[in-house]
Design a protein around this motif. Structure first.
Motif: not given
Ligand code: PNS
Length: 159
Positions: A5-6, A35-36, A86-87, A64-66
């Motif tokens: 989930y980006p 996103l960086k 994506r929502g 997980e959070v990344d």
């Protein structure tokens, strides 16, 4: 199935939280990937955003959070995931989401995008709206999880 989930999550809202908690019920493992993006002026740093997501989702065990940079498809491959979610809030989201989904399918037809319709309470909610209201002292307590509410107060009012 593992799903990515980006997003920017600047900051996470109750709308994101709704998608995340529903995704956690449907998929074995959910990776929230921040996103960086150096081009986009953000209120919260990557580290702050990750911490706020972790604090807001601490009850979800298969989460997980990344963070990632570069192409989402490359990140999904690196994480060995075949799915992106994506929502979808309103029809205004549709064009952008369709474009992103098609572009990602062009880059790899092995990775599928799933669009999840957001909860009815969240169709107008966005991180930008939350930041604008909070910056003028408006009440956003129904829009964001408690850790974000505290962080917004600290950012805007140095409380
Ligand atoms: O929360 P946002 O800002 O709508 O999220 C947008 C995001 C991060 C999903 C999108 O910008 C993205 O995937 N960026 C990575 C670069 C990329 O892969 N671009 C090509 C497909 S759009």
């Amino acid at each position: 199935m593992k799903v990515i989930y980006p997003g920017s999550f600047d900051p996470i809202t109750n709308g994101h939280l709704d998608i995340i908690s529903r995704a956690c019920k449907q998929f074995e493992h959910v990776v929230v990937a921040v996103l960086k993006n150096n081009n986009k002026k953000a209120l919260f740093s990557i580290e702050e955003r990750i911490e706020l997501i972790k604090e807001s989702c601490k009850d979800l065990e298969n989460l997980e959070v990344d963070s990632f940079s570069g192409l989402l498809i490359d990140y999904a491959k690196m994480k060995e995931s075949k799915a992106i979610i994506r929502g979808l809030r309103a029809i205004s989201d549709y064009e952008n989401e369709m474009q992103m989904s098609l572009a990602n399918r062009y880059l790899s037809d092995e990775i599928e995008t799933f669009l999840m319709v957001s909860g009815t309470d969240y169709t107008y909610l966005s991180s930008s709206l939350v930041k604008e209201i909070a910056s003028f002292g408006g009440d956003v307590s129904n829009f964001v999880p408690t850790p974000v509410l505290k962080a917004l107060k600290t950012k805007f009012y140095k409380l």
